[in-house]
Design a protein around this motif. Structure first.
Motif, PDB file in Angstrom:
ATOM      1  N   ALA A  83       0.823  -1.216   0.000  1.00 46.69           N
ATOM      2  CA  ALA A  83       0.000   0.000   0.000  1.00 46.69           C
ATOM      3  C   ALA A  83       0.852   1.260   0.000  1.00 46.69           C
ATOM      4  O   ALA A  83       0.402   2.316  -0.430  1.00 46.69           O
ATOM      5  CB  ALA A  83      -0.931  -0.010   1.211  1.00 46.69           C
ATOM      6  N   PRO A  87       0.554   3.465  -7.032  1.00 46.47           N
ATOM      7  CA  PRO A  87       0.263   2.528  -8.132  1.00 46.47           C
ATOM      8  C   PRO A  87       0.632   3.032  -9.524  1.00 46.47           C
ATOM      9  O   PRO A  87       1.153   2.271 -10.333  1.00 46.47           O
ATOM     10  CB  PRO A  87      -1.244   2.298  -8.020  1.00 46.47           C
ATOM     11  CG  PRO A  87      -1.569   2.584  -6.601  1.00 46.47           C
ATOM     12  CD  PRO A  87      -0.615   3.661  -6.180  1.00 46.47           C
ATOM     13  N   LEU A 112      -1.820  -0.267 -13.133  1.00 46.69           N
ATOM     14  CA  LEU A 112      -2.588  -0.331 -11.891  1.00 46.69           C
ATOM     15  C   LEU A 112      -3.396   0.931 -11.657  1.00 46.69           C
ATOM     16  O   LEU A 112      -2.926   2.036 -11.887  1.00 46.69           O
ATOM     17  CB  LEU A 112      -1.627  -0.523 -10.701  1.00 46.69           C
ATOM     18  CG  LEU A 112      -0.716  -1.738 -10.728  1.00 46.69           C
ATOM     19  CD1 LEU A 112       0.286  -1.660  -9.594  1.00 46.69           C
ATOM     20  CD2 LEU A 112      -1.531  -2.999 -10.612  1.00 46.69           C
ATOM     21  N   SER A 113      -4.611   0.744 -11.167  1.00 47.64           N
ATOM     22  CA  SER A 113      -5.388   1.875 -10.661  1.00 47.64           C
ATOM     23  C   SER A 113      -5.397   1.789  -9.137  1.00 47.64           C
ATOM     24  O   SER A 113      -5.376   2.782  -8.447  1.00 47.64           O
ATOM     25  CB  SER A 113      -6.801   1.861 -11.234  1.00 47.64           C
ATOM     26  OG  SER A 113      -7.424   0.636 -10.952  1.00 47.64           O
ATOM     27  N   GLY A 114      -5.408   0.548  -8.633  1.00 51.40           N
ATOM     28  CA  GLY A 114      -5.285   0.300  -7.196  1.00 51.40           C
ATOM     29  C   GLY A 114      -3.962  -0.404  -6.957  1.00 51.40           C
ATOM     30  O   GLY A 114      -3.047  -0.311  -7.769  1.00 51.40           O
ATOM     31  N   SER A 115      -3.870  -1.145  -5.886  1.00 51.70           N
ATOM     32  CA  SER A 115      -2.603  -1.820  -5.583  1.00 51.70           C
ATOM     33  C   SER A 115      -2.573  -3.270  -6.043  1.00 51.70           C
ATOM     34  O   SER A 115      -1.631  -3.987  -5.747  1.00 51.70           O
ATOM     35  CB  SER A 115      -2.325  -1.743  -4.077  1.00 51.70           C
ATOM     36  OG  SER A 115      -3.348  -2.412  -3.377  1.00 51.70           O
ATOM     37  N   THR A 116      -3.617  -3.719  -6.788  1.00 49.54           N
ATOM     38  CA  THR A 116      -3.649  -5.117  -7.221  1.00 49.54           C
ATOM     39  C   THR A 116      -3.752  -5.250  -8.736  1.00 49.54           C
ATOM     40  O   THR A 116      -4.328  -4.398  -9.415  1.00 49.54           O
ATOM     41  CB  THR A 116      -4.824  -5.889  -6.587  1.00 49.54           C
ATOM     42  OG1 THR A 116      -6.048  -5.294  -7.010  1.00 49.54           O
ATOM     43  CG2 THR A 116      -4.738  -5.891  -5.081  1.00 49.54           C
TER      44      THR A 116
END
Length: 151
Positions: A83, A87, A112-116
């Motif tokens: 986190a 990203p 990535l837009s999030g962390s996944t």
């Protein structure tokens, strides 16, 4: 004239049959297209010359306090970055290698837009996969390698 069958004759016949079977097996495997004898890595010697650089990138990934995780679940493969990383600053590719058949190999760019990053299970056949994640963050290059088994 009658030929005697003794131990010596039996051993010679057994060795001859065994060698014939081995030669038949070797020639049939080499000539049959279903036994594809391909290299795991194309241009092996060029790849070997870059080994030192690869080890440095692997060490960079090992030195991280928080490392990305590669998870294998019922949905597919999920790569979770810490986190603390931004990203949009993570760039690179994730390469999926199928050692049994290179026709199934594919690459996924890291966007990535999030962390996944999720790779759906429908893209992955059951069996063993090698994952090489080459990525960079804040000007430093990293390499994360892992092997997974898809059921």
């Amino acid at each position: 004239m009658k030929m005697k069958f003794n131990w010596g004759t039996g051993i010679v016949i057994a060795f001859t049959l065994f060698i014939s079977f081995i030669l038949y097996f070797v020639f049939s495997v080499q000539s049959d297209s279903k036994y594809d004898n391909e290299l795991v890595v194309e241009e092996y010697y060029k790849h070997d010359a870059k080994f030192g650089d690869e080890m440095k990138r692997i060490q960079n990934a090992q030195d991280l306090a928080q490392k990305p995780e590669i998870k294998n679940d019922s949905e597919g493969v999920t790569i979770v970055f810490p986190a603390s990383f931004v990203p949009k600053d993570i760039k690179g590719t994730v390469a999926f290698y199928r050692s049994s058949n290179m026709k199934f190999d594919f690459n996924v760019p890291i966007t990535l837009s999030g962390s996944t990053l999720n790779i759906p299970k429908k893209r992955l056949l059951g069996g063993r996969w090698k994952i090489n994640m080459e990525w960079q963050y804040e000007g430093k290059q990293y390499l994360t390698k892992e092997t997974i088994y898809i059921k």
